[in-house]
Motif scaffolding. Sequence first.
Motif, mmCIF file in Angstrom:
data_model
loop_
_atom_site.group_PDB
_atom_site.id
_atom_site.type_symbol
_atom_site.label_atom_id
_atom_site.label_comp_id
_atom_site.label_asym_id
_atom_site.label_seq_id
_atom_site.Cartn_x
_atom_site.Cartn_y
_atom_site.Cartn_z
ATOM 1 N N UNK A 106 -10.335 -14.478 -25.964
ATOM 2 C CA UNK A 106 -11.735 -14.511 -26.383
ATOM 3 C C UNK A 106 -12.205 -13.117 -26.789
ATOM 4 N N UNK A 107 -11.795 -12.097 -26.057
ATOM 5 C CA UNK A 107 -12.150 -10.721 -26.415
ATOM 6 C C UNK A 107 -11.555 -10.350 -27.777
ATOM 7 N N UNK A 108 -10.352 -10.814 -28.022
ATOM 8 C CA UNK A 108 -9.721 -10.524 -29.309
ATOM 9 C C UNK A 108 -10.514 -11.139 -30.458
ATOM 10 N N UNK B 293 -19.146 -9.818 -22.197
ATOM 11 C CA UNK B 293 -17.753 -9.662 -22.618
ATOM 12 C C UNK B 293 -16.813 -9.527 -21.431
ATOM 13 N N UNK B 294 -17.258 -8.901 -20.349
ATOM 14 C CA UNK B 294 -16.375 -8.696 -19.197
ATOM 15 C C UNK B 294 -15.916 -10.015 -18.574
ATOM 16 N N UNK C 196 -12.139 -2.495 -28.835
ATOM 17 C CA UNK C 196 -13.270 -1.587 -28.662
ATOM 18 C C UNK C 196 -14.539 -2.415 -28.464
ATOM 19 N N UNK C 197 -14.740 -2.876 -27.225
ATOM 20 C CA UNK C 197 -15.886 -3.739 -26.924
ATOM 21 C C UNK C 197 -16.709 -3.151 -25.773
ATOM 22 N N UNK C 198 -17.972 -3.564 -25.702
ATOM 23 C CA UNK C 198 -18.857 -3.154 -24.608
ATOM 24 C C UNK C 198 -18.856 -4.256 -23.551
#
Length: 309
Positions: A137-139, A130-131, A87-89
């Motif tokens: 890395x997102x994790x 983040x994209x 759940x990231x922006x």
Amino acid sequence: MLQLIDISFAFAKAETLKNISLKMKQGAHVAVIGESGCGKSTLLDIVYGLLQAQKGVVKWNDEELEGADHHLVPGHSMMKYVPQEFDLMPFTSVFENVGEHLSIQIDDRVSRIDELLDVVDMSSFKNRKVKTLSGGQKQRVAIAKALAQEPQLLLLDEPFSHIDNFRKNELRRKLFDYLTHNNISCLVATHDRDDVLSFCHQTIIMKEGQIIDFRATAEVYGSPLSTYTAALFDEVNAIPKNWLDTKEDLILYPHQLKVSKTGFSVEVQQSFFQGADYLITAQKDQKKLFFRSKKILEIGKEVFLNTIS
């Protein structure tokens, strides 16, 4: 303290969880392991309130928690959940994601975000959107974001599945050190034995929606109740009692068998280099066996195996 009492849940008449009961003390780190489809992720969804249990009660410090049917926004304030879908922006920075729910009026807001980015080794990426990040890395950002509001219970679903092997061990050490230092409980669903053995005080074994074992991790690993449990940690050997003249059948890992002058004979099938040694597959009475050897063994060779005393 988290407590589940007789929790049951079914998807479209297929029962996924069956009479699940457990207690977790504050500060405990507990692993949930089992074959795919056994109900690990569903269990975490029930605890967090993403799904409504059809039977049973979830309690936090003896207070009953209402489930998904009673909240427009799922979740509970004392818990944070890092599912397999993050759940990231995507169009904001790593720093902004971690601090999303922290008031800008908090005096130590910046230092808290910086501390958490250090825990997950993402300090050098704090200004990246983040994209542009990899899955691993997102994790790591998702884990830091979950910790930002200082939860009392952290729920993790396969938390290191996207992360490179060379980063996993350091990340696990830093994360669980942080959880211990801040007395944060952790319930982690995983397939990775390294998540379990080194970092979780207790282990829950699930099979077909039920808990079939829940003990200290060292006890679950050292004295498995079944070959199913043992196979979640390593290759497993089921040794009939007549092979070694024991009182009962044995469940042994490869490192618990050795080439010996006495014991039972097997025929070597293959040798697999493992770094420090070789994993040897062998056969006896149409039964496949696994043991370890410091050197490669010739295919077809007959050797005797015995337990390591």
